[in-house]
Design a protein around this motif. Structure first.
Motif, PDB file in Angstrom:
ATOM      1  N   SER A  33      15.032  86.897 -46.240  1.00  0.00           N
ATOM      2  CA  SER A  33      15.378  86.161 -47.443  1.00  0.00           C
ATOM      3  C   SER A  33      16.881  85.966 -47.554  1.00  0.00           C
ATOM      4  N   LYS A  34      17.658  86.638 -46.703  1.00  0.00           N
ATOM      5  CA  LYS A  34      19.107  86.518 -46.732  1.00  0.00           C
ATOM      6  C   LYS A  34      19.562  85.118 -46.340  1.00  0.00           C
ATOM      7  N   TYR A  35      18.774  84.444 -45.532  1.00  0.00           N
ATOM      8  CA  TYR A  35      19.181  83.134 -45.020  1.00  0.00           C
ATOM      9  C   TYR A  35      19.485  82.173 -46.156  1.00  0.00           C
ATOM     10  N   GLY A  36      18.610  82.108 -47.146  1.00  0.00           N
ATOM     11  CA  GLY A  36      18.840  81.234 -48.294  1.00  0.00           C
ATOM     12  C   GLY A  36      20.049  81.659 -49.103  1.00  0.00           C
ATOM     13  N   LYS A  37      20.219  82.977 -49.272  1.00  0.00           N
ATOM     14  CA  LYS A  37      21.356  83.490 -50.023  1.00  0.00           C
ATOM     15  C   LYS A  37      22.662  83.209 -49.295  1.00  0.00           C
ATOM     16  N   GLN A  38      22.663  83.367 -47.972  1.00  0.00           N
ATOM     17  CA  GLN A  38      23.861  83.083 -47.197  1.00  0.00           C
ATOM     18  C   GLN A  38      24.218  81.608 -47.288  1.00  0.00           C
ATOM     19  N   LEU A  39      23.206  80.765 -47.254  1.00  0.00           N
ATOM     20  CA  LEU A  39      23.447  79.328 -47.350  1.00  0.00           C
ATOM     21  C   LEU A  39      24.055  78.983 -48.713  1.00  0.00           C
ATOM     22  N   LYS A  40      23.549  79.616 -49.772  1.00  0.00           N
ATOM     23  CA  LYS A  40      24.107  79.376 -51.105  1.00  0.00           C
ATOM     24  C   LYS A  40      25.569  79.803 -51.159  1.00  0.00           C
ATOM     25  N   TRP A  41      25.882  80.972 -50.561  1.00  0.00           N
ATOM     26  CA  TRP A  41      27.262  81.445 -50.584  1.00  0.00           C
ATOM     27  C   TRP A  41      28.171  80.539 -49.775  1.00  0.00           C
ATOM     28  N   LYS A  42      27.675  80.018 -48.662  1.00  0.00           N
ATOM     29  CA  LYS A  42      28.480  79.095 -47.865  1.00  0.00           C
ATOM     30  C   LYS A  42      28.790  77.839 -48.661  1.00  0.00           C
ATOM     31  N   ILE A  43      27.803  77.329 -49.376  1.00  0.00           N
ATOM     32  CA  ILE A  43      28.010  76.131 -50.193  1.00  0.00           C
ATOM     33  C   ILE A  43      29.009  76.427 -51.311  1.00  0.00           C
ATOM     34  N   ARG A  44      28.888  77.589 -51.928  1.00  0.00           N
ATOM     35  CA  ARG A  44      29.818  77.952 -53.004  1.00  0.00           C
ATOM     36  C   ARG A  44      31.244  78.079 -52.480  1.00  0.00           C
ATOM     37  N   MET A  45      31.405  78.709 -51.321  1.00  0.00           N
ATOM     38  CA  MET A  45      32.741  78.883 -50.759  1.00  0.00           C
ATOM     39  C   MET A  45      33.347  77.535 -50.367  1.00  0.00           C
ATOM     40  N   LEU A  46      32.547  76.650 -49.797  1.00  0.00           N
ATOM     41  CA  LEU A  46      33.050  75.332 -49.455  1.00  0.00           C
ATOM     42  C   LEU A  46      33.456  74.553 -50.701  1.00  0.00           C
ATOM     43  N   THR A  47      32.682  74.682 -51.765  1.00  0.00           N
ATOM     44  CA  THR A  47      33.023  74.025 -53.020  1.00  0.00           C
ATOM     45  C   THR A  47      34.341  74.579 -53.561  1.00  0.00           C
ATOM     46  N   LEU A  48      34.494  75.893 -53.522  1.00  0.00           N
ATOM     47  CA  LEU A  48      35.714  76.525 -54.003  1.00  0.00           C
ATOM     48  C   LEU A  48      36.922  76.074 -53.185  1.00  0.00           C
ATOM     49  N   LEU A  49      36.774  76.046 -51.861  1.00  0.00           N
ATOM     50  CA  LEU A  49      37.876  75.597 -51.010  1.00  0.00           C
ATOM     51  C   LEU A  49      38.228  74.138 -51.268  1.00  0.00           C
ATOM     52  N   THR A  50      37.219  73.316 -51.516  1.00  0.00           N
ATOM     53  CA  THR A  50      37.463  71.909 -51.829  1.00  0.00           C
ATOM     54  C   THR A  50      38.238  71.774 -53.135  1.00  0.00           C
ATOM     55  N   LEU A  51      37.853  72.556 -54.148  1.00  0.00           N
ATOM     56  CA  LEU A  51      38.568  72.509 -55.428  1.00  0.00           C
ATOM     57  C   LEU A  51      40.019  72.965 -55.274  1.00  0.00           C
ATOM     58  N   ILE A  52      40.230  74.018 -54.504  1.00  0.00           N
ATOM     59  CA  ILE A  52      41.595  74.511 -54.279  1.00  0.00           C
ATOM     60  C   ILE A  52      42.415  73.451 -53.544  1.00  0.00           C
ATOM     61  N   LYS A  53      41.811  72.835 -52.563  1.00  0.00           N
ATOM     62  CA  LYS A  53      42.502  71.802 -51.794  1.00  0.00           C
ATOM     63  C   LYS A  53      42.879  70.628 -52.691  1.00  0.00           C
ATOM     64  N   LYS A  54      41.954  70.199 -53.556  1.00  0.00           N
ATOM     65  CA  LYS A  54      42.242  69.101 -54.476  1.00  0.00           C
ATOM     66  C   LYS A  54      43.354  69.497 -55.450  1.00  0.00           C
ATOM     67  N   LYS A  55      43.308  70.729 -55.945  1.00  0.00           N
ATOM     68  CA  LYS A  55      44.327  71.213 -56.866  1.00  0.00           C
ATOM     69  C   LYS A  55      45.690  71.215 -56.181  1.00  0.00           C
ATOM     70  N   PHE A  56      45.750  71.629 -54.935  1.00  0.00           N
ATOM     71  CA  PHE A  56      47.001  71.642 -54.178  1.00  0.00           C
ATOM     72  C   PHE A  56      47.523  70.220 -53.990  1.00  0.00           C
ATOM     73  N   GLN A  57      46.618  69.278 -53.701  1.00  0.00           N
ATOM     74  CA  GLN A  57      47.031  67.891 -53.533  1.00  0.00           C
ATOM     75  C   GLN A  57      47.564  67.327 -54.850  1.00  0.00           C
ATOM     76  N   ILE A  58      46.947  67.671 -55.972  1.00  0.00           N
ATOM     77  CA  ILE A  58      47.414  67.200 -57.277  1.00  0.00           C
ATOM     78  C   ILE A  58      48.789  67.782 -57.572  1.00  0.00           C
TER      79      ILE A  58
END
Length: 73
Positions: A33-58
């Motif tokens: 069952s970890k596979y789904g949880k790991q996938l969720k965490w990967k998506i969350r981390m990518l979203t967080l990195l995208t937000l940080i990147k956008k904030k840095f660009q702004i």
């Protein structure tokens, strides 16, 4: 005659359902069952990195605007 066609079609449908169920069970056994949880965490981390990147660009864009504004004055 029709009964044999219906039995044959039901056999094919049943074999497809059993094959998919077996694949699902094997995948759950293999990855757990970890596979789904790991996938969720990967998506969350990518979203967080995208937000940080956008904030840095702004911030970078605002800093450049401030420098240009200071140079003009």
């Amino acid at each position: 005659m029709w009964i044999w066609i219906i039995v044959f079609i039901l056999f094919i449908v049943l074999s497809i359902v059993l094959e998919e169920a077996g694949y699902y069970i094997f995948k759950q056994y293999l990855y757990g069952s970890k596979y789904g949880k790991q996938l969720k965490w990967k998506i969350r981390m990518l979203t967080l990195l995208t937000l940080i990147k956008k904030k840095f660009q702004i911030n970078t864009h605002q800093t450049k605007n401030e420098k240009i504004h200071k140079e003009i004055m």
